[in-house]
Design an enzyme around this catalytic site. Structure first.
Site, short mmCIF file in Angstrom:
data_model
loop_
_atom_site.label_atom_id
_atom_site.label_comp_id
_atom_site.label_asym_id
_atom_site.label_seq_id
_atom_site.Cartn_x
_atom_site.Cartn_y
_atom_site.Cartn_z
CD GLU A 278 -2.45 1.81 0.34
OE1 GLU A 278 -3.24 1.07 -0.27
OE2 GLU A 278 -2.24 3.00 0.01
CB SER B 250 -22.44 7.13 0.18
OG SER B 250 -22.24 8.09 -0.82
CG HIS C 225 -25.60 0.43 -3.24
ND1 HIS C 225 -26.48 1.49 -3.29
CD2 HIS C 225 -24.36 0.98 -3.26
CE1 HIS C 225 -25.80 2.63 -3.34
NE2 HIS C 225 -24.51 2.35 -3.32
CB VAL D 57 3.74 -0.80 -7.07
CG1 VAL D 57 4.27 -1.44 -8.33
CG2 VAL D 57 3.48 -1.84 -5.99
NE ARG E 177 -19.43 8.21 -7.82
CZ ARG E 177 -19.60 9.47 -7.49
NH1 ARG E 177 -18.76 10.39 -7.92
NH2 ARG E 177 -20.60 9.84 -6.71
CB CYS F 184 -13.96 20.47 18.46
SG CYS F 184 -12.79 19.21 18.96
CB CYS G 172 -9.00 15.11 21.22
SG CYS G 172 -9.71 14.83 19.59
C1 LIG Z 1 -18.25 9.71 -3.45
C2 LIG Z 1 -18.33 8.21 -3.55
C3 LIG Z 1 -19.39 7.54 -2.96
C4 LIG Z 1 -19.46 6.15 -3.05
N1 LIG Z 1 -20.44 5.50 -2.37
C5 LIG Z 1 -20.49 4.15 -2.39
C6 LIG Z 1 -21.48 3.47 -1.63
O1 LIG Z 1 -22.25 4.08 -0.90
N2 LIG Z 1 -21.54 2.12 -1.72
C7 LIG Z 1 -20.69 1.41 -2.52
O2 LIG Z 1 -20.85 0.19 -2.59
N3 LIG Z 1 -19.70 2.03 -3.21
C8 LIG Z 1 -19.58 3.38 -3.15
N4 LIG Z 1 -18.58 4.03 -3.81
C9 LIG Z 1 -17.58 3.23 -4.52
C10 LIG Z 1 -16.55 2.67 -3.53
O3 LIG Z 1 -16.07 3.67 -2.68
C11 LIG Z 1 -15.39 2.08 -4.33
O4 LIG Z 1 -15.92 1.14 -5.24
C12 LIG Z 1 -14.37 1.38 -3.47
O5 LIG Z 1 -13.96 2.16 -2.38
C13 LIG Z 1 -13.17 1.03 -4.34
O6 LIG Z 1 -12.23 0.36 -3.54
P1 LIG Z 1 -10.82 -0.02 -4.14
O7 LIG Z 1 -10.16 -0.88 -3.14
O8 LIG Z 1 -10.97 -0.54 -5.53
O9 LIG Z 1 -10.06 1.37 -4.32
P2 LIG Z 1 -9.31 2.28 -3.25
O10 LIG Z 1 -10.03 2.38 -1.99
O11 LIG Z 1 -8.98 3.56 -3.94
O12 LIG Z 1 -7.99 1.47 -2.96
C14 LIG Z 1 -6.90 1.44 -3.85
C15 LIG Z 1 -5.64 1.48 -3.01
O13 LIG Z 1 -4.52 1.34 -3.86
C16 LIG Z 1 -3.48 2.15 -3.36
N5 LIG Z 1 -2.54 2.39 -4.44
C17 LIG Z 1 -2.73 3.12 -5.56
N6 LIG Z 1 -1.61 3.12 -6.31
C18 LIG Z 1 -0.70 2.36 -5.66
C19 LIG Z 1 0.64 2.01 -5.92
N7 LIG Z 1 1.29 2.44 -7.00
N8 LIG Z 1 1.29 1.22 -5.03
C20 LIG Z 1 0.66 0.77 -3.90
N9 LIG Z 1 -0.62 1.11 -3.60
C21 LIG Z 1 -1.29 1.89 -4.47
C22 LIG Z 1 -4.21 3.40 -2.89
O14 LIG Z 1 -3.46 4.17 -1.99
C23 LIG Z 1 -5.47 2.82 -2.29
O15 LIG Z 1 -5.34 2.59 -0.91
C24 LIG Z 1 -18.47 5.42 -3.76
C25 LIG Z 1 -17.41 6.11 -4.35
C26 LIG Z 1 -17.32 7.49 -4.22
C27 LIG Z 1 -16.16 8.22 -4.80
#
Ligand SMILES: Cc1cc2nc3c(=O)[nH]c(=O)nc-3n(C[C@H](O)[C@H](O)[C@H](O)COP(=O)(O)OP(=O)(O)OC[C@H]3O[C@@H](n4cnc5c(N)ncnc54)[C@H](O)[C@@H]3O)c2cc1C
Length: 495
Positions: free
Chosen positions: A40, A54, A58, A180, A318, A443, A448
């Site tokens: 990470e 959010s 779902h 990475v 997203r 706050c 804190c």
């Molecule tokens: C405003 C908003 C509201 C949403 N609401 C919902 C909801 O209510 N319900 C729902 O089901 N989904 C929701 N989603 C979608 C959901 O948040 C995402 O689908 C989900 O968080 C994606 O997870 P992920 O692990 O793919 O990505 P991420 O959480 O972005 O994880 C990717 C990780 O990879 C790491 N990374 C990136 N590049 C590198 C690298 N080169 N080397 C090492 N690490 C790296 C990043 O630091 C990060 O920690 C929402 C999205 C948004 C933006």
């Protein structure tokens, strides 16, 4: 060419990215006897899109049957109650209500109902009066609604941290602050370079969120792209309660599920998100225009909302794929490289189901999977002092006085809980805030944060000048002014 002279590691599976997808996969794979590592780039897991969404679990009726979003959302929803129980993560199955405000919208409600019913989702069409009886603060302009009682609400960051904690307890390795930066393929192995290491892996899982297309490109794989689309959210004070019980949706737009009124699993009300294409994957700014649109949208559902009770705002990005759907597949170009990409909404809901699919996919690709008989699905119980009955609080304080010392007054979070969070892996002020809510109240840490910084310094055995808000470069204390006086210096260089 990978750099020479860095430390070397060899693993069976390397996961790139510790968001909800990567951490779910790490926990799932920790059920097997694998040499497994998660890399990470940030100082803690869950700080990408996973911490800024959010938090809705779902129900699945929004998704088009036949898509991966539909498949994994529906399956993921069913997994949440057990998963959150095993990991002791706050989750509420409080239901989802989609409000219709004219006859045309009622016909969309009807189509959701039919879609939901045909998939076995628990849905019900409500008349105006039935909907208002459930949610009296809904707009009187309501004509009817859809109720999906399987919808829920979860703390996404807490879940990601818990998944990783459990994966590590079951043998997975975690490397933080390890972006990475380069990759190569040689003799059937994949090599991943971070600033300190070169890691050889038989299989690589690309779960890098908005950066997953860039990770793919490091391997010479460029068959998909990710477009960032920003969503702003606004959070109300915990005391502003009982406005709605269920998450209230409008009829969606073409690009998003619309602006919602969300009671979070911890009890705060939240409104949002926007859905705007943005130029940068790092664009996390909120805006006056975004706020205006969100307030208008939220008030069109719940007119009584009082914006003076808002205490915080944030934005998440997203990862929208050029396919318009999730990408859950091995690369057609690089054997052993599994992409879990394009995880826009409902990626949080879908993550457990996607992760559950991964062992089978790896096995089919030739990875030997031997179950780990000692796998422990449970995380040690989390003490949430404010939720305990008085008697239990008193007993706990008698046994462990640190639980009697309230550090965060807004949220009633004790020193004992903060120390627990550090022992579970928190390394930063934000890590504490997202795990136990210390600093998440009215706050926003004004009172804190210095106290928490001292606890972090003490527990981690580092000077307070090395305590950060969210990793290197976000140190809060540059020098101690009293030290300057005793050392007779006048500038930072004297420390
Ligand atoms: C405003 C908003 C509201 C949403 N609401 C919902 C909801 O209510 N319900 C729902 O089901 N989904 C929701 N989603 C979608 C959901 O948040 C995402 O689908 C989900 O968080 C994606 O997870 P992920 O692990 O793919 O990505 P991420 O959480 O972005 O994880 C990717 C990780 O990879 C790491 N990374 C990136 N590049 C590198 C690298 N080169 N080397 C090492 N690490 C790296 C990043 O630091 C990060 O920690 C929402 C999205 C948004 C933006």
């Amino acid at each position: 060419m990978l750099a020479q002279g860095k430390r070397k590691k060899a693993v069976d599976v390397a996961i790139i990215g510790g968001g909800i997808v990567g951490t779910s996969v790490a926990r799932e794979l920790s059920k097997y006897q694998l040499n497994l590592i998660l890399l990470e780039k940030e100082a803690e897991v869950g700080w990408g899109t996973t911490k800024a969404n959010s938090g809705i679990v779902h129900a699945g009726f929004h998704e088009v049957p036949g898509t991966l979003k539909h498949k994994y959302c529906f399956a993921g929803n069913k997994m949440f109650p057990r998963l959150c129980e095993e990991l002791d993560v706050s989750f509420r199955q409080n239901g989802i209500l989609v409000a219709a405000r004219n006859e045309e919208e009622m016909s969309i409600i009807q189509s959701y109902y039919e879609n939901g019913k045909s998939q076995g989702i628990n849905v019900q069409v409500l008349s105006r009066d039935e909907a208002l009886a459930l949610e009296p603060n809904l707009t009187p302009a309501l004509t009817g609604a859809l109720l999906a009682s399987d919808g829920g609400s979860v703390m996404p960051f807490e879940l990601a941290a818990a998944l990783m904690e459990n994966a590590v307890e079951n043998g997975a390795q975690l490397m933080l602050e390890s972006p990475v930066i380069n990759a190569a393929v040689c003799d059937g192995f994949k090599y991943i370079e971070t600033p300190t290491h070169v890691i050889r892996a038989a299989f690589v899982i690309n779960a890098a969120g908005v950066y997953s297309d860039e990770i793919a490109r490091l391997f010479g794989d460029d068959y998909f792209t990710i477009q960032p689309r920003k969503g702003e959210e606004y959070l109300f004070d915990l005391s502003y309660k009982n406005i709605v019980s269920r998450t209230i949706f409008p009829i969606p737009t073409k690009v998003s599920k619309g602006i919602l009124v969300i009671p979070t699993s911890e009890g705060n009300l939240m409104i949002g998100p926007t859905s705007d294409d943005c130029g940068s994957k790092e664009d996390l700014d909120t805006s006056a225009d975004g706020f205006k649109r969100i307030l208008e949208g939220a008030r069109s559902l719940v007119p009584c909302l009082d914006p003076t009770k808002i205490i915080a705002q944030f934005a998440g990005v997203r990862a929208t794929s050029d396919r318009g759907d999730f990408i859950v597949e091995f690369s057609p170009n690089v054997p052993g490289l599994l992409h879990l990409a394009g995880m826009e909404s409902p990626g949080l809901t879908a993550a457990p189901a996607i992760a559950a699919q991964v062992p089978g996919m790896l096995e089919e690709a030739g990875c030997e999977l031997i179950p780990q008989v000692n796998f422990n699905p449970y995380r040690k119980d989390v003490i949430r002092f404010r939720q305990l009955p008085r008697k239990k609080q008193a007993l706990l304080v008698e046994k462990k006085p640190a639980y009697g010392k309230v550090i965060c007054r807004c949220e009633t979070i004790t020193e004992g809980e903060i120390v627990d969070a550090i022992r579970r892996g928190a390394r930063t002020l934000d890590g504490i805030k997202f795990r136990v809510r210390a600093g998440a109240g009215r706050c926003q840490g004004g009172f804190c944060e210095p106290l928490i910084a001292d606890i972090l310094s003490r527990e981690l055995g580092i000077p307070v000048t090395q305590v950060t808000k969210r990793g290197k470069g976000s140190e809060l204390v540059h020098y101690k002014s009293k030290e300057l006086l005793t050392k007779g210096g006048t500038s930072r260089e004297t420390v």
